[in-house]
Design a protein around this motif. Structure first.
Motif, short mmCIF file in Angstrom:
data_model
loop_
_atom_site.label_atom_id
_atom_site.label_comp_id
_atom_site.label_asym_id
_atom_site.label_seq_id
_atom_site.Cartn_x
_atom_site.Cartn_y
_atom_site.Cartn_z
N UNK A 206 -25.16 -36.75 -31.80
CA UNK A 206 -23.99 -36.51 -30.97
C UNK A 206 -22.73 -36.93 -31.70
N UNK A 207 -21.92 -35.98 -32.02
CA UNK A 207 -20.60 -36.30 -32.58
C UNK A 207 -19.64 -36.52 -31.42
N UNK A 208 -19.87 -35.74 -30.37
CA UNK A 208 -19.07 -35.87 -29.16
C UNK A 208 -20.03 -36.09 -28.00
N UNK A 209 -19.56 -36.74 -26.97
CA UNK A 209 -20.42 -36.96 -25.80
C UNK A 209 -19.54 -37.19 -24.59
N UNK A 211 -17.89 -39.39 -22.08
CA UNK A 211 -17.60 -40.81 -22.01
C UNK A 211 -16.94 -41.12 -20.68
N UNK A 221 -15.39 -39.57 -28.18
CA UNK A 221 -16.15 -40.13 -29.28
C UNK A 221 -16.15 -41.65 -29.14
N UNK A 222 -17.04 -42.31 -29.88
CA UNK A 222 -17.15 -43.77 -29.77
C UNK A 222 -15.79 -44.42 -30.03
N UNK A 223 -15.37 -45.25 -29.13
CA UNK A 223 -14.12 -46.00 -29.26
C UNK A 223 -12.93 -45.09 -29.57
N UNK A 224 -12.99 -43.87 -29.04
CA UNK A 224 -11.91 -42.90 -29.24
C UNK A 224 -11.55 -42.71 -30.71
N UNK A 225 -12.54 -42.81 -31.57
CA UNK A 225 -12.25 -42.61 -32.99
C UNK A 225 -11.97 -41.14 -33.24
N UNK A 229 -14.21 -39.55 -38.20
CA UNK A 229 -14.96 -40.80 -38.16
C UNK A 229 -16.24 -40.67 -37.35
N UNK A 230 -16.21 -39.80 -36.34
CA UNK A 230 -17.39 -39.64 -35.49
C UNK A 230 -18.50 -38.88 -36.20
#
Ligand code: SF4
Ligand code: SF4
Ligand code: SF4
Ligand code: FES
Ligand code: FES
Lengths: 845, 161
Positions: A206-209, A211, A221-225, A229-230
């Motif tokens: 998952x590059x995007x999910x 949240x 993306x994780x921590x809005x990176x 970066x994702x």
């Protein structure tokens, strides 16, 4: 996003799978076992509304639009997750179902800027605006780059949504424009999850999910990176499956919708991915993977169209005379090539190319070198995946013909004669004696050999720039110029027949082995000796790494005109206060200024919305459209603008008309402020009617109530009462016999055209404010030409006010499209396009 | 509190060996990481992703779905404003507003300087003292917006914990 194919392709089922029989809407149809009711219906031409389902993805059941009735089953099952079964009796599209679907879709539109879907004048609006208009953020279909491929829009049209239960809301989420290639506007997202699922399906991660939760749920993306970066590879598959404009291609989204699609092969590298090209009038608009299960890399998905349509392409022949490369035609150019090469026949000559061309091209290159130039020096660079090589000329070689720019700089100086055929200028072409323009990639046809040794057909998908020719054809013509025999090929197929068939290659499916589509590091950096990112803005951002520089303006201190305030009034609209005492002291209602953010930026006209002689300030209201307005709205208070020129234009004649009705939309809502004030002071009764697609786009209500005798706010989607356009209110008054002596319309051309049309039957004097900016969206020179009462006028000097009943609106509609291609290109590049231009007519009068 | 990369790796590794790398234990592992650090540090999530093969984006997606997880260190002082019925009728919403304005954050957030956490809670059982605000568990009775200002000031000084 301009999605290439609208129709969904059902996968071919090679093996016979057991089938079941069921009845859908009274028809007996066969379904493969395990097939869903939705897919089976679709295969049989029965379309069930759906949003979250996608042919290559497992059922998700999120949107609940695909409801059907099934005998013996309670309620309304979702057809996308219900397998077809023997003897099932299914009903689709019953009135009850349609009502449910309308309700579900209405709820989606409540949180989606879909007011245009409820507009009663949709049809004439569509006719007037053949393409969507550029905007920083979409506030309706007509400012959304995905208008023509949007599935929500299509469904709303099919189901016939007439009104919303309550007023819609704007989600007000930050729009992401700093990723390479992809714009992400979460305000358009309907959370169908297709993007998340296709990414996982194609990349197994998952590059995007999804949240966050409840009303804050979004695609992130994780921590809005950043996407880089994702771990995004920029395959663009998520963009291709997105049913809305939430995920869109920065380059392709403002291009007109393609009118046909062609399947062919990518030749940027030897993975030779199969692509589907979207073509509009023989121009390549967009591409996507031809197989929805397999991603392609960023070159195939995003770079190809931008590379082919680049403004720097070589499009004519050049021959060096007196030390300067001069443009010429093919005949002269080929004669010049023969002239220069004639004495170098034999091993003083070398032919150099790389392996990106077709087999046919290279066959002819080899034949030409051997038979015509009688030289053993045919050098074909192997296309190593990443490492880029340049050729050195063998000792003794004094003349070279190079297809591409892949030659070592050192070698250049050893050559006495250099002929280049290429798609873009290069260091080598700058020193060449003759430069010939060629077709590349999707402009060519023939056969290519992929990395697995397979021969694959390459179909021509689009037209090249002007004179660019096929490489094999150029060389054949050249050979004939030399008087050589054996180059009488008319079609590429005649050469194909002479190629050696390849040895039986192993059966390998592209995409099985991780290639560039799964691993950015494997992506090609060069093509024919050119850095690809030299011509593709998104690749530069990608190569620059995770924190791409946004198109933001550092607080500039060089200019003279200080920005004192900059605030967002409503989505996509900013109010900007500038210190410009000279302008403020002379300003009259209806006049405009021309703003240049920096010395190199475009000159863009903006209507003066207010001014104050005491403080020496002016106010303009800016709608984000292209790059220039984006730069302006990103300017922070304290920064300084290079130029604010004005006041310009003929002021409105202020006198006593009696009752004046003002019709205003978008930026015009601000522009009528000084007009209303002056007219009121001159003793008129002022009725100010403002319109917007939906209530949350209206502003300045209090100010207008104060300045006018009556202020009415109309919402096109019915979120406010009265519903409709401003002119509907005014025409209603006229119809009921109310006396109105003059109507003044300020807004987008469509709105003013509409006003003119509706007031005409009543014979009431109607003025429209045609600002240059409104004519082409950029205020470029000459674009502000228009015809009024059969005479040619220039909005920048004769305007802005014209008799609306005498304006040739049809001509305006067509002219508005003239300049867009270059603007689109500049939007795709991260670095602000450094262009300057002067208006066709003098502006300092 | 900043968390060093080493600390991170060690904690994540230990927790994973305890619970296993299976997807089904993801929530438990996340809970333990939060228990340990007081929040879910970015490096810990990255570590977790590397060690489990589940993408960091997915882990973040899962974690943000639950209200219990936080992604920045908790504030030094935790201010809770009671929103129970008694406090409400006595104007606790005004207190909350005052606090939001003073601190520049909404309930559930932490000030940028890491000094305060603002939370709203249901009745804390001192209705007689309504409206009630607690700071780090200490009850402040019959609060007024003016006293709120004082309270914030008192706790804004140099680190006093
Ligand atoms: S571009 Fe490809 S890799 Fe990137 S998020 Fe979209 S589907 Fe995933
Ligand atoms: S971004 Fe597009 S595909 Fe993804 S959930 Fe939103 S609407 Fe669906
Ligand atoms: S991997 Fe990329 S460059 Fe190579 S053929 Fe496929 S899309 Fe084109
Ligand atoms: S398509 Fe069936 S629930 Fe969305
Ligand atoms: S006509 Fe629909 S918004 Fe313009």
């Amino acid at each position: 996003m301009s999605s290439v194919n609208q129709a969904k392709v059902n996968p071919e089922h090679k093996h016979k799978t057991p089938t079941v029989k069921l009845t859908i809407d009274g028809r007996v149809v066969a379904a493969k076992k395990g097939q869903t009711v939705l897919d089976c219906a679709g295969e049989n031409g029965i379309l069930i509304p759906h949003l979250c389902s996608h042919p290559v993805l497992p059922p998700f059941g999120a949107c609940r639009l695909c409801l059907v009735e099934i005998e013996g089953m309670r309620g309304y099952p979702t057809s996308c997750s219900t397998p077809a079964e023997e003897g099932m009796v299914v009903r689709t599209g019953t009135e009850a179902l349609k009502n449910l679907q309308r309700n579900i879709l209405s709820l989606i539109i409540l949180e989606h800027p879909g007011a245009c879907l409820l507009c009663e004048k949709r049809q004439i609006c569509d006719e007037f605006r053949p393409d969507a208009e550029k905007a920083g953020s979409a506030t309706g279909c007509h400012s959304c780059g995905s208008r023509d491929s949007c599935e929500v829009r299509r469904l709303a049209e099919n189901l016939g949504i007439k009104e919303l239960p309550v007023a819609p809301v704007y989600l007000n989420r930050p729009i992401e424009k700093t990723h390479p290639f992809i714009d992400h506007d979460p305000n358009l997202c309907i959370l169908c999850g297709r993007c998340v699922r296709i990414c996982k399906h194609q990349h197994k991660t998952s590059v995007i999910d999804f949240t966050d939760r409840s009303s804050r749920t979004r695609i992130g993306r994780a921590f809005d990176c950043s996407l880089i970066e994702a771990g995004c590879t920029f395959c663009g598959s998520c963009v291709d499956v997105c049913p809305t404009g939430a995920l869109a291609e920065r380059y392709a989204k403002w291009q007109p919708a393609p009118d046909k699609s062609v399947k062919s092969t990518c030749t940027f590298c030897d993975w030779a991915c199969e692509l589907e090209f979207g073509i509009k009038q023989d121009k390549l608009i967009c591409t996507k993977s031809a197989n929805e299960n397999i991603p392609v890399c960023a070159l195939g998905k995003f770079a190809l169209a931008e590379f082919l349509n680049g403004s720097g392409r070589l499009h004519s022949c050049y021959v060096r005379t007196d030390g300067i490369l001069r443009e010429t035609d093919w005949q002269e150019a080929l004669a010049a090539v023969k002239d220069r090469l004639w004495n170098y026949r034999g091993d003083k000559f070398a032919f150099i190319c790389d392996s990106t061309g077709t087999l046919e091209d290279r066959f002819i290159f080899r034949k030409f070198t051997r038979d015509v130039m009688q030289s053993p020096n045919y050098i074909e660079l192997e296309g190593a995946d990443q490492a880029f090589k340049r050729a050195a000329v063998p000792a003794g070689v004094k003349a070279a013909f190079i297809s591409g720019g892949c030659i070592e700089a050192d070698s250049l100086s050893k050559l006495e004669v250099l002929i280049i055929q290429d798609c873009y200028p290069s260091e080598a072409s700058g020193r060449a004696d003759v430069v010939l323009p060629v077709r590349v990639l999707a402009e060519t046809e023939g056969t290519i050999k992929d990395r697995f040794g397979r021969h694959r057909p390459l179909l021509k998908a689009c037209e090249p720039p002007k004179a660019a020719g096929s490489e094999w054809m150029i060389i054949c013509r050249l050979a004939k110029t030399f008087g050589a025999e054996g180059f009488n090929y008319e079609f590429v197929a005649d050469i194909t027949k002479q190629l050696n068939p390849p040895p039986a290659p192993p059966e390998i499916q592209t995409g099985q082995t991780p290639g560039p589509a799964q691993d950015l590091k494997q992506m090609r950096t060069h093509f024919r000796g050119h850095r690809i990112d030299g011509h593709v803005g998104g690749l530069r951002e990608l190569n620059a790494g995770p924190e791409p520089a946004p198109v933001s303006m550092p607080a500039q201190t060089k200019g003279t005109f200080e920005i004192l305030d900059n605030r967002r009034l409503v989505p996509n609209t900013h109010e900007i206060v500038i210190r410009a005492p000279q302008v403020a002291s002379k300003a009259q209602p209806g006049q405009f200024v021309i703003v240049m953010v920096d010395e190199k930026s475009e000159r863009v006209p903006y209507t003066l919305c207010d001014w104050n002689i005491q403080t020496g300030t002016i106010t303009i209201v800016v709608q984000e459209k292209g790059l220039s307005s984006r730069k302006l709205i990103l300017c922070k208070p304290g920064s300084k603008l290079a130029h604010v020129i004005g006041p310009l234009g003929v002021p409105l004649e202020i006198k006593k008309y009696g009752t004046v009705a003002l019709a205003a939309g978008c930026y015009g809502i601000a522009a009528i402020i000084p007009v209303a004030r002056a007219l009121k002071n001159a003793g008129n009764t002022v009725l100010a009617v403002t319109e917007a697609r939906t209530g949350y786009l209206l502003y300045y209500g209090d100010r207008l109530r104060e300045l006018s005798d009556e202020h009415v706010q109309a919402a096109i989607d019915g979120s406010l009462s009265p519903r409709g356009h401003a002119v509907d209110v005014i025409a209603g008054r006229l119809k009921s016999g109310e006396k109105i002596d003059c109507v003044i319309a300020i807004g987008c051309p469509f709105m003013m055209m509409l006003t003119a049309r509706e007031t005409k039957p009543y014979g009431v004097k109607t003025l429209a404010a045609l600002n240059p900016i409104m004519l082409d969206g950029t205020g470029m020179c000459g674009a502000c030409r228009l015809t009024v009462d059969g005479k040619m006028k220039f909005a920048c000097v004769d305007g802005p006010f014209f008799d609306a009943h005498l304006i040739d609106w049809d001509e305006l509609k067509d002219r508005r499209r003239a300049y867009s291609a270059e603007e689109i290109h500049s939007l795709a590049a991260t670095a602000p396009a450094e262009r300057s231009h002067t208006c066709a007519r003098p502006i300092n009068r | 509190m900043t968390v060093s990369a080493q600390q991170n790796n060690a904690v994540v590794a230990e927790l994973l060996s305890l619970h296993g790398k299976d997807r089904s234990h993801l929530i438990t592992v996340l809970q333990d990481i939060q228990q340990h650090f007081g929040y879910l540090p970015r490096q810990a999530v990255t570590q977790l992703a590397q060690r489990t093969g589940i993408s960091a984006n997915e882990i973040y997606g899962v974690a943000t779905f639950y209200a219990q997880f936080r992604f920045i260190p908790p504030g030094e002082h935790i201010i809770q404003v009671c929103q129970g019925t008694a406090c409400h009728v006595r104007g606790s919403w005004q207190l909350l507003q005052e606090l939001q304005q003073r601190l520049g954050i909404k309930p559930g957030q932490t000030t940028a300087d890491g000094r305060f956490d603002l939370r709203r809670v249901a009745c804390i059982g001192c209705c007689a003292l309504a409206p009630v605000v607690t700071v780090d568990g200490n009850v402040h009775a019959r609060m007024t917006p003016k006293e709120i200002a004082l309270l914030v000031k008192q706790h804004s000084g140099k680190k006093d914990r």
